[in-house]
Design a protein around this motif. Sequence first.
Motif, short mmCIF file in Angstrom:
data_model
loop_
_atom_site.label_atom_id
_atom_site.label_comp_id
_atom_site.label_asym_id
_atom_site.label_seq_id
_atom_site.Cartn_x
_atom_site.Cartn_y
_atom_site.Cartn_z
N THR A 176 45.25 40.03 44.38
CA THR A 176 44.43 40.32 45.56
C THR A 176 44.38 39.08 46.45
O THR A 176 44.83 38.00 46.06
N ASP A 177 43.78 39.25 47.63
CA ASP A 177 43.51 38.09 48.47
C ASP A 177 42.14 37.53 48.11
O ASP A 177 41.58 37.84 47.05
N ASN A 178 41.59 36.72 48.98
CA ASN A 178 40.31 36.07 48.71
C ASN A 178 39.18 36.65 49.54
O ASN A 178 38.25 35.94 49.93
N LEU A 208 50.87 38.33 49.62
CA LEU A 208 50.49 39.72 49.41
C LEU A 208 51.31 40.60 50.34
O LEU A 208 50.85 41.63 50.83
N GLY A 209 52.56 40.17 50.56
CA GLY A 209 53.40 40.79 51.58
C GLY A 209 53.69 42.25 51.34
O GLY A 209 53.80 43.04 52.28
N LEU A 210 53.85 42.65 50.07
CA LEU A 210 54.18 44.05 49.79
C LEU A 210 53.09 44.98 50.30
O LEU A 210 53.37 45.97 50.98
N LEU A 211 51.85 44.66 50.03
CA LEU A 211 50.75 45.53 50.44
C LEU A 211 50.47 45.39 51.93
O LEU A 211 50.10 46.38 52.59
N GLU A 212 50.66 44.21 52.49
CA GLU A 212 50.49 44.05 53.93
C GLU A 212 51.51 44.92 54.68
O GLU A 212 51.19 45.55 55.70
N ARG A 213 52.73 44.95 54.16
CA ARG A 213 53.76 45.80 54.79
C ARG A 213 53.43 47.28 54.60
O ARG A 213 53.69 48.11 55.48
#
Length: 298
Positions: A176-178, A208-213
Amino acid sequence: MLRLVGVAPSSWHRPPRDGERKRPGPTPQAIPTQIVQGVVAMATGNPWYGAKRIAVMRRRGGLAVTDRQAYRVMKVHKLLRQKRTRRAEVYQAAKLFELLRQAPNDRWQMDVTYIHIPGSGWRYAVTVIDYYSRYLLACCLTPSYSGHDVIHGLKLAREEAERIHGPLAKSPNLVTDNGPSFIARRFGAFVKDRFSHMRIQYRTPQQLGLLERFHRTLKEEEVYWQLYENPQHVRECLAVFRERYNTRRPHWSLAPSEGGDVLVPREVYAEGKEIRPPRWQSWAVAAQAKLEEMLTAA
């Protein structure tokens, strides 16, 4: 002669004859044996340094050696940094290969994105995706992104994974991010014994590039095409989108190992079809093979 025949001297090139040096000038002087031995010893003991640094280190030790001499010696003995096989770097790259996804449920990514509902304001979509198969485990609408709401989305993802695969043999690695919901005490207490939780570095969304995309895909293929009436309408549309994304939408990163057209996430996650690593991971695959070859030779 060149001027007489109308040829510019700067454009004339003649390959060197046998025994002739490529460049004009005096023959380089032989380097004393003491300097050669000193440079070789220092470069061998410090294989991560270049010629200039080796020369400085030798001069600090009392040996009068120029940068050019150090370069010539290291070049002849094949000790220049770019010419060596760096075992440590190969080993580290191979270790990174082990961190890449190897099977479904090895690694999940989780995040929250915004969705606007006319007349109802902003709502939040909690999304959980399987890194290996790109299978969308959960995409649920919540009134906030508090720890309680993201836990609800994570519970739905776990239920979906166990519905397909049964009880998970090991805890998935959850990335996850923060955001405030993921650093909340309630969320930390929930994932402590159920997941191996890892947060990305601050100000590095590319981790977290996969989920951002995926969020871009969600907006472009669903949210921006709809005029939602109310939160319930959003939930219904997200359920339809999730089904389409998992079962009908081919994913370019899911190339089958035996060749042919790309697969949909469900074929990889639920049906166990094998895929080959994407091209950007070829460095890790090559490093893993190189490491195995080096270990076998040793």
